[in-house]
Design a protein around this motif. Structure first.
Motif, mmCIF file in Angstrom:
data_model
loop_
_atom_site.group_PDB
_atom_site.id
_atom_site.type_symbol
_atom_site.label_atom_id
_atom_site.label_comp_id
_atom_site.label_asym_id
_atom_site.label_seq_id
_atom_site.Cartn_x
_atom_site.Cartn_y
_atom_site.Cartn_z
ATOM 1 N N PHE A 37 0.855 -1.185 0.000
ATOM 2 C CA PHE A 37 0.000 0.000 0.000
ATOM 3 C C PHE A 37 0.890 1.233 0.000
ATOM 4 N N GLN A 38 1.306 1.626 -1.195
ATOM 5 C CA GLN A 38 2.265 2.734 -1.362
ATOM 6 C C GLN A 38 3.513 2.474 -0.527
ATOM 7 N N GLY A 39 3.925 1.173 -0.514
ATOM 8 C CA GLY A 39 5.146 0.788 0.196
ATOM 9 C C GLY A 39 4.940 0.530 1.672
ATOM 10 N N LEU A 88 -4.260 7.773 7.796
ATOM 11 C CA LEU A 88 -3.778 6.469 7.325
ATOM 12 C C LEU A 88 -4.508 5.388 8.104
ATOM 13 N N ILE A 89 -4.811 4.263 7.432
ATOM 14 C CA ILE A 89 -5.526 3.187 8.118
ATOM 15 C C ILE A 89 -5.030 1.832 7.647
ATOM 16 N N PHE A 90 -4.932 0.869 8.617
ATOM 17 C CA PHE A 90 -4.579 -0.511 8.311
ATOM 18 C C PHE A 90 -5.375 -1.447 9.218
ATOM 19 N N VAL A 91 -6.068 -2.409 8.599
ATOM 20 C CA VAL A 91 -6.823 -3.419 9.343
ATOM 21 C C VAL A 91 -6.220 -4.773 9.007
ATOM 22 N N SER A 92 -5.971 -5.611 10.033
ATOM 23 C CA SER A 92 -5.314 -6.888 9.757
ATOM 24 C C SER A 92 -6.228 -7.756 8.889
ATOM 25 N N ALA A 95 -9.412 -9.547 9.931
ATOM 26 C CA ALA A 95 -10.457 -8.699 10.528
ATOM 27 C C ALA A 95 -11.150 -7.799 9.503
ATOM 28 N N ARG A 96 -10.779 -7.924 8.207
ATOM 29 C CA ARG A 96 -11.345 -7.033 7.195
ATOM 30 C C ARG A 96 -12.764 -7.411 6.822
ATOM 31 N N GLY A 97 -13.495 -6.399 6.324
ATOM 32 C CA GLY A 97 -14.847 -6.651 5.857
ATOM 33 C C GLY A 97 -15.870 -6.849 6.962
ATOM 34 N N GLY A 101 -12.815 -1.085 9.884
ATOM 35 C CA GLY A 101 -12.313 0.103 9.191
ATOM 36 C C GLY A 101 -13.245 1.294 9.370
ATOM 37 N N LYS A 102 -14.533 1.030 9.282
ATOM 38 C CA LYS A 102 -15.529 2.116 9.473
ATOM 39 C C LYS A 102 -15.455 2.669 10.895
ATOM 40 N N ALA A 103 -15.381 1.787 11.888
ATOM 41 C CA ALA A 103 -15.347 2.222 13.296
ATOM 42 C C ALA A 103 -14.087 3.044 13.584
ATOM 43 N N THR A 123 -3.775 9.635 0.769
ATOM 44 C CA THR A 123 -3.387 9.167 -0.551
ATOM 45 C C THR A 123 -3.728 7.692 -0.626
ATOM 46 N N VAL A 124 -4.179 7.258 -1.788
ATOM 47 C CA VAL A 124 -4.594 5.865 -1.966
ATOM 48 C C VAL A 124 -4.244 5.429 -3.384
ATOM 49 N N ASP A 125 -3.919 4.156 -3.528
ATOM 50 C CA ASP A 125 -3.640 3.610 -4.849
ATOM 51 C C ASP A 125 -4.964 3.504 -5.611
ATOM 52 N N TYR A 127 -6.128 1.498 -7.501
ATOM 53 C CA TYR A 127 -6.692 0.144 -7.592
ATOM 54 C C TYR A 127 -7.124 -0.392 -6.241
ATOM 55 N N ASN A 128 -7.002 0.416 -5.225
ATOM 56 C CA ASN A 128 -7.430 -0.045 -3.900
ATOM 57 C C ASN A 128 -8.931 0.224 -3.731
ATOM 58 N N PHE A 129 -9.742 -0.586 -4.438
ATOM 59 C CA PHE A 129 -11.185 -0.338 -4.504
ATOM 60 C C PHE A 129 -11.843 -0.438 -3.133
ATOM 61 N N ARG A 130 -11.377 -1.359 -2.338
ATOM 62 C CA ARG A 130 -11.959 -1.531 -1.002
ATOM 63 C C ARG A 130 -11.728 -0.271 -0.163
ATOM 64 N N GLY A 131 -10.488 0.222 -0.201
ATOM 65 C CA GLY A 131 -10.177 1.430 0.552
ATOM 66 C C GLY A 131 -10.978 2.623 0.042
ATOM 67 N N ILE A 132 -11.003 2.785 -1.288
ATOM 68 C CA ILE A 132 -11.701 3.938 -1.872
ATOM 69 C C ILE A 132 -13.185 3.900 -1.506
ATOM 70 N N LYS A 133 -13.749 2.682 -1.474
ATOM 71 C CA LYS A 133 -15.169 2.557 -1.105
ATOM 72 C C LYS A 133 -15.384 2.991 0.347
ATOM 73 N N LEU A 134 -14.501 2.549 1.223
ATOM 74 C CA LEU A 134 -14.608 2.951 2.633
ATOM 75 C C LEU A 134 -14.515 4.470 2.742
ATOM 76 N N TYR A 135 -13.540 5.068 2.058
ATOM 77 C CA TYR A 135 -13.304 6.503 2.172
ATOM 78 C C TYR A 135 -14.488 7.312 1.623
ATOM 79 N N LYS A 136 -15.025 6.861 0.493
ATOM 80 C CA LYS A 136 -16.168 7.593 -0.091
ATOM 81 C C LYS A 136 -17.370 7.529 0.857
HETATM 82 C C1 LIG Z 1 -9.209 -0.678 3.391
HETATM 83 C C2 LIG Z 1 -9.480 -1.212 4.772
HETATM 84 C C3 LIG Z 1 -8.899 -0.269 5.806
HETATM 85 C C4 LIG Z 1 -11.023 -1.333 4.979
HETATM 86 O O1 LIG Z 1 -11.250 -1.744 6.318
HETATM 87 P P1 LIG Z 1 -12.347 -2.894 6.609
HETATM 88 O O2 LIG Z 1 -12.356 -3.144 8.060
HETATM 89 O O3 LIG Z 1 -12.138 -4.048 5.691
HETATM 90 O O4 LIG Z 1 -13.682 -2.100 6.140
HETATM 91 P P2 LIG Z 1 -15.141 -2.230 6.745
HETATM 92 O O5 LIG Z 1 -15.440 -3.656 7.000
HETATM 93 O O6 LIG Z 1 -15.338 -1.278 7.862
HETATM 94 O O7 LIG Z 1 -15.991 -1.783 5.481
HETATM 95 C C5 LIG Z 1 -16.240 -0.443 5.259
HETATM 96 C C6 LIG Z 1 -16.535 -0.246 3.811
HETATM 97 O O8 LIG Z 1 -15.384 -0.564 3.060
HETATM 98 C C7 LIG Z 1 -15.809 -1.153 1.859
HETATM 99 N N1 LIG Z 1 -15.357 -2.542 1.835
HETATM 100 C C8 LIG Z 1 -14.940 -3.305 2.860
HETATM 101 N N2 LIG Z 1 -14.623 -4.544 2.443
HETATM 102 C C9 LIG Z 1 -14.853 -4.543 1.107
HETATM 103 C C10 LIG Z 1 -14.700 -5.506 0.077
HETATM 104 N N3 LIG Z 1 -14.281 -6.720 0.325
HETATM 105 N N4 LIG Z 1 -14.980 -5.141 -1.182
HETATM 106 C C11 LIG Z 1 -15.441 -3.901 -1.475
HETATM 107 N N5 LIG Z 1 -15.632 -2.944 -0.551
HETATM 108 C C12 LIG Z 1 -15.320 -3.263 0.715
HETATM 109 C C13 LIG Z 1 -17.334 -1.123 1.852
HETATM 110 O O9 LIG Z 1 -17.754 0.106 1.331
HETATM 111 C C14 LIG Z 1 -17.620 -1.175 3.300
HETATM 112 O O10 LIG Z 1 -18.873 -0.613 3.596
HETATM 113 P P3 LIG Z 1 -20.153 -1.614 3.661
HETATM 114 O O11 LIG Z 1 -19.705 -2.803 4.439
HETATM 115 O O12 LIG Z 1 -21.184 -0.772 4.345
HETATM 116 O O13 LIG Z 1 -20.428 -1.965 2.223
HETATM 117 C C15 LIG Z 1 -8.881 -2.638 4.979
HETATM 118 O O14 LIG Z 1 -9.427 -3.474 4.007
HETATM 119 C C16 LIG Z 1 -7.343 -2.671 4.935
HETATM 120 O O15 LIG Z 1 -6.674 -2.422 5.926
HETATM 121 N N6 LIG Z 1 -6.781 -2.974 3.741
HETATM 122 C C17 LIG Z 1 -5.332 -3.118 3.604
HETATM 123 C C18 LIG Z 1 -4.548 -1.842 3.880
HETATM 124 C C19 LIG Z 1 -5.069 -0.645 3.131
HETATM 125 O O16 LIG Z 1 -5.549 -0.729 1.994
HETATM 126 N N7 LIG Z 1 -4.943 0.529 3.784
HETATM 127 C C20 LIG Z 1 -5.293 1.768 3.157
HETATM 128 C C21 LIG Z 1 -4.162 2.275 2.353
HETATM 129 S S1 LIG Z 1 -4.612 3.770 1.550
#
Ligand SMILES: CC(C)(COP(=O)(O)OP(=O)(O)OC[C@H]1O[C@@H](n2cnc3c(N)ncnc32)[C@H](O)[C@@H]1OP(=O)(O)O)[C@@H](O)C(=O)NCCC(=O)NCCS
Length: 159
Positions: A37-39, A88-92, A95-97, A101-103, A123-125, A127-136
């Motif tokens: 994630f950007q190194g 900046l955020i990192f979830v193990s 524990a993801r999904g 991350g929201k909390a 800043t986010v890559d 292609y980090n769709f999961r992160g971008i979705k959380l942020y939006k």
């Molecule tokens: C990005 C990250 C922080 C999200 O945290 P998370 O605990 O997985 O997220 P949450 O479970 O709280 O989900 C929050 C939102 O993120 C998005 N999201 C989470 N998991 C997702 C998945 N598998 N696919 C798509 N969107 C997803 C959804 O919008 C979700 O909201 P919803 O559940 O109401 O749809 C986590 O996946 C992570 O640490 N990834 C690796 C490191 C990283 O990318 N850090 C950020 C660098 S910029």
């Protein structure tokens, strides 16, 4: 604060305390994939520990805990001159999904408001769709390209 994750298991989000440091390091030492994630988190242990030390010394940090282990970390790095902060955020991986991350993001944004900062950015890559979705969902908006072709800057204005 105790929260129930999407699988029905409780976890806690708390401000970082100095004696939490070894548990935070343990999360990052076990983190996969490193350097993706950007190194970050840095792959080399010495660099990684120095990076963690820098975040806890300079930033406002919150940790997510489950069964006595740190499962997530968010930090804001305030710039009181500009009245903004980097986020900046990192979830193990395990524990993801589950809403961790929201909390953590809610806690970080609460701190930004407490500090009366005007803006929080990240800043986010691209292609980090999961992160971008959380942020939006949290209210960040895409702003511009970052320092590389694939890096994006997202911002949230607090006013
Ligand atoms: C990005 C990250 C922080 C999200 O945290 P998370 O605990 O997985 O997220 P949450 O479970 O709280 O989900 C929050 C939102 O993120 C998005 N999201 C989470 N998991 C997702 C998945 N598998 N696919 C798509 N969107 C997803 C959804 O919008 C979700 O909201 P919803 O559940 O109401 O749809 C986590 O996946 C992570 O640490 N990834 C690796 C490191 C990283 O990318 N850090 C950020 C660098 S910029």
């Amino acid at each position: 604060m105790i929260i129930v994750d999407k699988k029905g298991s409780p976890f806690e989000v708390n401000s970082f305390r100095s004696w939490d440091y070894p548990c935070l390091v343990a999360m990052y030492d076990a983190f996969v994939p490193k350097g993706s994630f950007q190194g970050m988190p840095p792959v080399v242990e010495e660099v990684r520990h120095k990076w963690i030390k820098g975040l806890v010394n300079v930033g406002e940090n919150f940790l997510a805990w489950q069964e006595g282990k740190v499962i997530g970390h968010v930090v804001i790095l305030p710039d009181f001159q500009k009245r903004d902060a980097e986020y900046l955020i990192f979830v193990s991986q395990a524990a993801r999904g589950k809403g961790v991350g929201k909390a953590l993001t809610d806690a970080a944004i609460g701190k930004v408001k407490d500090l009366r900062l005007k803006k929080v950015w990240l800043t986010v890559d691209a292609y980090n769709f999961r992160g971008i979705k959380l942020y939006k969902k949290a209210g960040f908006e895409m702003r511009r390209e970052g320092s590389s072709m694939t890096e994006r800057v997202m911002e949230m204005n607090m006013d």
